[in-house]
Motif scaffolding. Structure first.
Motif, PDB file in Angstrom:
ATOM      1  N   ARG A 121       1.108  -6.830  -9.171  1.00 43.77           N
ATOM      2  CA  ARG A 121       0.569  -5.460  -8.573  1.00 43.77           C
ATOM      3  C   ARG A 121       1.486  -4.624  -9.199  1.00 43.77           C
ATOM      4  NH1 ARG A 121      -2.145  -7.738  -3.643  1.00 43.77           N
ATOM      5  NH2 ARG A 121       1.136  -8.041  -2.697  1.00 43.77           N
TER       6      ARG A 121
ATOM      7  N   ARG B 134      -5.997  -2.299   1.763  1.00 49.36           N
ATOM      8  CA  ARG B 134      -5.744  -2.265   3.006  1.00 49.36           C
ATOM      9  C   ARG B 134      -6.866  -2.032   4.082  1.00 49.36           C
ATOM     10  NH1 ARG B 134      -1.871   0.416   5.425  1.00 49.36           N
ATOM     11  NH2 ARG B 134      -1.334  -1.537   5.210  1.00 49.36           N
TER      12      ARG B 134
ATOM     13  N   SER C  98      13.376   7.723   7.713  1.00 52.53           N
ATOM     14  CA  SER C  98      12.115   9.259   7.747  1.00 52.53           C
ATOM     15  C   SER C  98      10.765   8.100   8.190  1.00 52.53           C
ATOM     16  CB  SER C  98      11.877   8.813   6.427  1.00 52.53           C
ATOM     17  OG  SER C  98      10.836  10.053   6.724  1.00 52.53           O
TER      18      SER C  98
ATOM     19  N   ARG D 143       8.103  -7.638  -5.881  1.00 51.64           N
ATOM     20  CA  ARG D 143       7.777  -9.052  -5.834  1.00 51.64           C
ATOM     21  C   ARG D 143       7.140  -9.110  -6.309  1.00 51.64           C
ATOM     22  NH1 ARG D 143       8.410 -11.694  -0.165  1.00 51.64           N
ATOM     23  NH2 ARG D 143       6.297 -11.393   0.150  1.00 51.64           N
TER      24      ARG D 143
ATOM     25  N   ASN E 149       0.780  -1.296   0.188  1.00 55.35           N
ATOM     26  CA  ASN E 149       0.323  -0.336  -0.458  1.00 55.35           C
ATOM     27  C   ASN E 149       0.849   1.620  -0.048  1.00 55.35           C
ATOM     28  OD1 ASN E 149      -3.233  -0.517  -0.110  1.00 55.35           O
ATOM     29  ND2 ASN E 149      -1.979  -2.177   1.832  1.00 55.35           N
ATOM     30  N   ALA E 150       2.224   1.040   0.735  1.00 48.33           N
ATOM     31  CA  ALA E 150       2.694   2.552   0.985  1.00 48.33           C
ATOM     32  C   ALA E 150       3.801   2.354  -0.534  1.00 48.33           C
ATOM     33  CB  ALA E 150       3.724   2.670   2.162  1.00 48.33           C
TER      34      ALA E 150
END
Ligand SMILES: NC(=O)c1ccc[n+]([C@@H]2O[C@H](COP(=O)([O-])OP(=O)(O)OC[C@H]3O[C@@H](n4cnc5c(N)ncnc54)[C@H](OP(=O)(O)O)[C@@H]3O)[C@@H](O)[C@H]2O)c1
Length: 332
Positions: free
Chosen positions: A183, A325, A275, A179, A157-158
């Protein structure tokens, strides 16, 4: 009942996801409603709370911020309404009373008012994963439009949002590496110029990454572990320019430690920065919320969200998330 600093809970009972042991999934149970403390805290009716990887690590005690205290209500952020009626996105201020509950306490200074009409499900699903790249590019490095970006681990998702955020913030060429083949293929549509499969032999992956991304300015890294060591070797081998390379460590889905090749640091102007909570101050994270919330509410990014009733929290925890999500919504 004592939950964190909420030692004297006398409120009416409410339903929440409750973690009593770091070894088992949260269960749906009644606890007293927490009470706000001080002028900045308010009680909020929760509408939606995302089941992010960060929430799983909160609930199993493995996150670096975990104090080991139990019981706890998981959930690090969410969308809801306080008594002023405004729709808000908020980041939980307490690690033990989280957002996966009918109501939670919110520090207004860690919240942003959303436009009426914003979709709570989309905002709750997207803020955390989108913030990872948004804050990294805007707060951790001197990112300039036109710069080339490699998203390492782009299929989560990120990662999918990082491709879109980088495009939105003006990136030049974007290379997406991941991977999951299906997607990965979808990322061209979302803004990636080049796709690199992380499948197969390590040496082949290093060559593929080196050829595709040897000259990028920024790496947004969700993987760490072995794939990061491989990527760094590949990029170092193929990089000819002497321009700086900012490698931003954001996630570690492939391992908590990575072997960093010393030659990559000596041969190139490579800087590795992280971060996240701590390396970016809470004030700086909160300062980024309004613009990002606006972009998400405006439909700028494609977001894959799935609503699950809070009452089914145990099942939601145990089932594979299927790529989208999971967002818990109070009720059955
Ligand atoms: N620092 C921050 O500010 C911040 C903010 C948000 C998230 N994060 C972190 O970022 C990471 C990703 O979050 P997310 O929301 O995208 O999670 P997610 O939706 O669960 O995605 C994780 C992805 O990682 C992939 N993956 C797992 N192991 C892999 C490997 N060895 N090689 C390649 N891909 C692998 C999975 O792909 P497959 O389909 O191939 O299994 C999956 O698509 C997490 O570690 C999270 O904690 C950090």
């Amino acid at each position: 009942l004592k939950i964190g600093r909420f030692a004297i809970l006398k409120g009416d009972p409410m339903y929440a996801a409750v973690v009593s042991s770091f070894d088992t999934a949260p269960r749906y149970a009644q606890i007293p409603t927490p009470e706000p403390d001080g002028k900045d805290e308010v009680l909020v009716d929760v509408i939606a709370a995302g089941l992010h990887p960060r929430v799983r690590s909160q609930a199993n005690g493995s996150h670096y911020t975990s104090s080991g205290e139990l019981p706890l209500v998981p959930g690090i952020d969410g969308v809801g309404r306080a008594s002023d009626g405004a729709l808000r996105y908020f980041i939980a201020s307490d690690a033990t009373i989280g957002t996966m509950a009918e109501q939670t306490v919110v520090d207004l200074r860690r919240s942003v008012v959303l436009h009426e009409g914003s979709d709570p499900l989309l905002v709750a699903a997207a803020m955390n994963p989108a913030m990872s790249s948004w804050v990294a590019l805007r707060r951790r490095i001197d990112f300039r439009p036109g710069q080339q970006v490699l998203v390492l681990g782009a299929t989560g998702n990120a990662g999918q949002l990082a491709v879109q955020v980088a495009r939105h913030l003006g990136a030049g060429r974007i290379v997406a590496a991941g991977r999951d083949a299906a997607r990965l293929a979808n990322l061209s549509r979302l803004g990636a110029d080049l796709l690199v499969s992380l499948g197969g032999d390590r040496e082949e992956v290093a060559v593929r990454l080196g050829e595709a991304a040897g000259e990028v300015d920024v790496v947004i890294d969700y993987l760490w572990g072995e794939p990061t060591a491989t990527a760094m070797l590949g990029l170092a081998r193929y990089r000819a320019s002497d321009k700086p390379l900012s490698w931003i460590e954001i996630g570690s889905v492939a391992g908590p430690t990575a072997e960093i090749p010393s030659a990559a640091l000596r041969a190139h102007r490579l800087q590795i920065v992280g971060s996240g909570q701590g390396s970016v101050s809470t004030a700086d994270i909160v300062a980024e919320l309004p613009l990002l919330a606006d972009a998400i509410s405006a439909g700028t990014f494609e977001v894959n969200a799935r609503a699950v009733p809070l009452a089914q929290v145990t099942r939601a925890w145990q089932e594979p998330d299927g790529g989208g999500r999971v967002v818990l919504t109070p009720g059955r």
